[in-house]
Scaffold this active site. Sequence first.
Site, PDB file in Angstrom:
ATOM      1  N   GLY A 289      47.668  24.133   3.010  1.00 50.96           N
ATOM      2  CA  GLY A 289      47.284  22.724   3.053  1.00 50.96           C
ATOM      3  C   GLY A 289      47.761  22.142   4.373  1.00 50.96           C
ATOM      4  O   GLY A 289      47.019  22.067   5.355  1.00 50.96           O
TER       5      GLY A 289
ATOM      6  N   CYS B 260      57.652  -4.766   1.476  1.00 48.99           N
ATOM      7  CA  CYS B 260      58.922  -5.338   1.041  1.00 48.99           C
ATOM      8  C   CYS B 260      59.758  -4.320   0.286  1.00 48.99           C
ATOM      9  O   CYS B 260      59.890  -4.377  -0.933  1.00 48.99           O
ATOM     10  CB  CYS B 260      58.661  -6.575   0.202  1.00 48.99           C
TER      11      CYS B 260
HETATM   12  C1  LIG Z   1      50.548  21.611  -2.535  1.00 50.87           C
HETATM   13  C2  LIG Z   1      50.189  22.996  -2.874  1.00 50.87           C
HETATM   14  C3  LIG Z   1      49.764  23.885  -1.883  1.00 50.87           C
HETATM   15  C4  LIG Z   1      49.701  23.522  -0.429  1.00 50.87           C
HETATM   16  O1  LIG Z   1      50.958  23.396   0.126  1.00 50.87           O
HETATM   17  P1  LIG Z   1      51.107  23.192   1.707  1.00 50.87           P
HETATM   18  O2  LIG Z   1      52.560  23.105   1.896  1.00 50.87           O
HETATM   19  O3  LIG Z   1      50.412  21.928   2.050  1.00 50.87           O
HETATM   20  O4  LIG Z   1      50.501  24.365   2.367  1.00 50.87           O
HETATM   21  C5  LIG Z   1      49.366  25.150  -2.269  1.00 50.87           C
HETATM   22  N1  LIG Z   1      49.409  25.533  -3.566  1.00 50.87           N
HETATM   23  C6  LIG Z   1      49.832  24.714  -4.541  1.00 50.87           C
HETATM   24  C7  LIG Z   1      49.849  25.194  -5.931  1.00 50.87           C
HETATM   25  C8  LIG Z   1      50.245  23.422  -4.227  1.00 50.87           C
HETATM   26  O5  LIG Z   1      50.671  22.617  -5.209  1.00 50.87           O
END
Ligand SMILES: *Cc1c(COP(=O)(O)O)cnc(C)c1O
Length: 413
Positions: A275, A342
């Site tokens: 991600g 705030c």
């Molecule tokens: C959030 C998440 C990811 C991605 O994580 P990154 O650190 O953004 O790469 C991958 N797999 C699961 C199950 C997640 O919850």
Amino acid sequence: MSAFGYKKGVLHAEGVPLSAIADAVGTPTYVYATAALTERFRAVTEAFQGQKHLICYSVKANSNLAILRLFAGLGSGFDIVSGGELARVKQAGGEPGKTVFAGVGKTPDEMAQALAQGLLLFNVESAEELEALDAVGRKLGKRAPFALRVNPDVDARTHRYISTGLKTSKFGVPFEEAVALYAKAKKLKGLKALGLDCHIGSQLTRTAPMKAALTKVADLYSTLRTQGHALEYLDVGGGLGITYSDETPPSAQEYARTVLLATEGTGATLLLEPGRSLVGNAGVLLTRVLYRKPTEARTFVVVDAGMNDLLRPALYEAHHEFQPVVKRRGRDVEVDVVGPVCESTDVLARARPLVLPRQDDLYAFMSAGAYGMSMASTYNSRPRPAEVLVDGAAWRVVRERERVEDLWRGERA
Ligand SMILES: *Cc1c(COP(=O)(O)O)cnc(C)c1O
């Protein structure tokens, strides 16, 4: 961060001066760079070349339809954590058949919709969820393809709020219980074991915890295969870190080397769930200075972006570089950059040395492409920012600034 740089003293996203975007759509505004998104995706693809794999971009990092469409066009699958994210994937032209579904609290409705649409894999996080998925599968007359998300009990050595692979974490099933659960699932008519999954945390900057976790999980994968479970997918999760200030996360190549070594010999198709590492450095949050406020103890710079727009500093004590759109000469002073919300936690950059900004100056919070807009809220009744996607010298609004009337949509006075 090659997509963002200074040309003649003005910060650009690829070929576009950020000042032009701010003038046209106002601030605060998230700006993303197509080249950086594409480059990162290709880097991971190349690093895993020769290995059967599917990149399942983790939608929660940045779920804008334009970004999902871009990745879908590059061949990406998706990692989702809700029915809403599945709807986004479909709306953007992504394929449910390349989508995996994680999360400890999937509802039977979400499961049924995903199964009906031909989801690739449910990453199941508890024994009771497995039973619920079986019931959904039987009701629809299908076998729901699943992997257990196991908790390898490895310390990811990241911020405790984004660490997910320790015994005390709510995520995954305890490693030791997996064999019994797969055996139990084998007798259930609504399920089909298709993989094994883990995800130990986010913003990982070291390979040792990845190696430790994946070695354990790869062993378990082989054990399960030996026991007659026809697993095909080993989902190694996401979590690869990025540079916010001075971190030195593994490169895509180093990351791939670690994953490939740890999972060698399993014969599995690898599912990757990056991600942050795909989108984090590909976005900035543009903001404008409202006021300077020198006090005896501190100098505050008040900007028009707040913790509702960029929550990470308040939630995780996260660091985002704060860079002027137009470089200014002068002596550095130490300032706290704060938003209008705030709350005392609405500090977006703390104790930063910088040339004292003037009112109306434009700045950018760097590396804000991941967990920025996707975590934005309307707290304090602040409409959420616009989002812009740059491509070379062109740019377009990919999400309009929320309007004030949107704030009470669905409410009844
Ligand atoms: C959030 C998440 C990811 C991605 O994580 P990154 O650190 O953004 O790469 C991958 N797999 C699961 C199950 C997640 O919850």
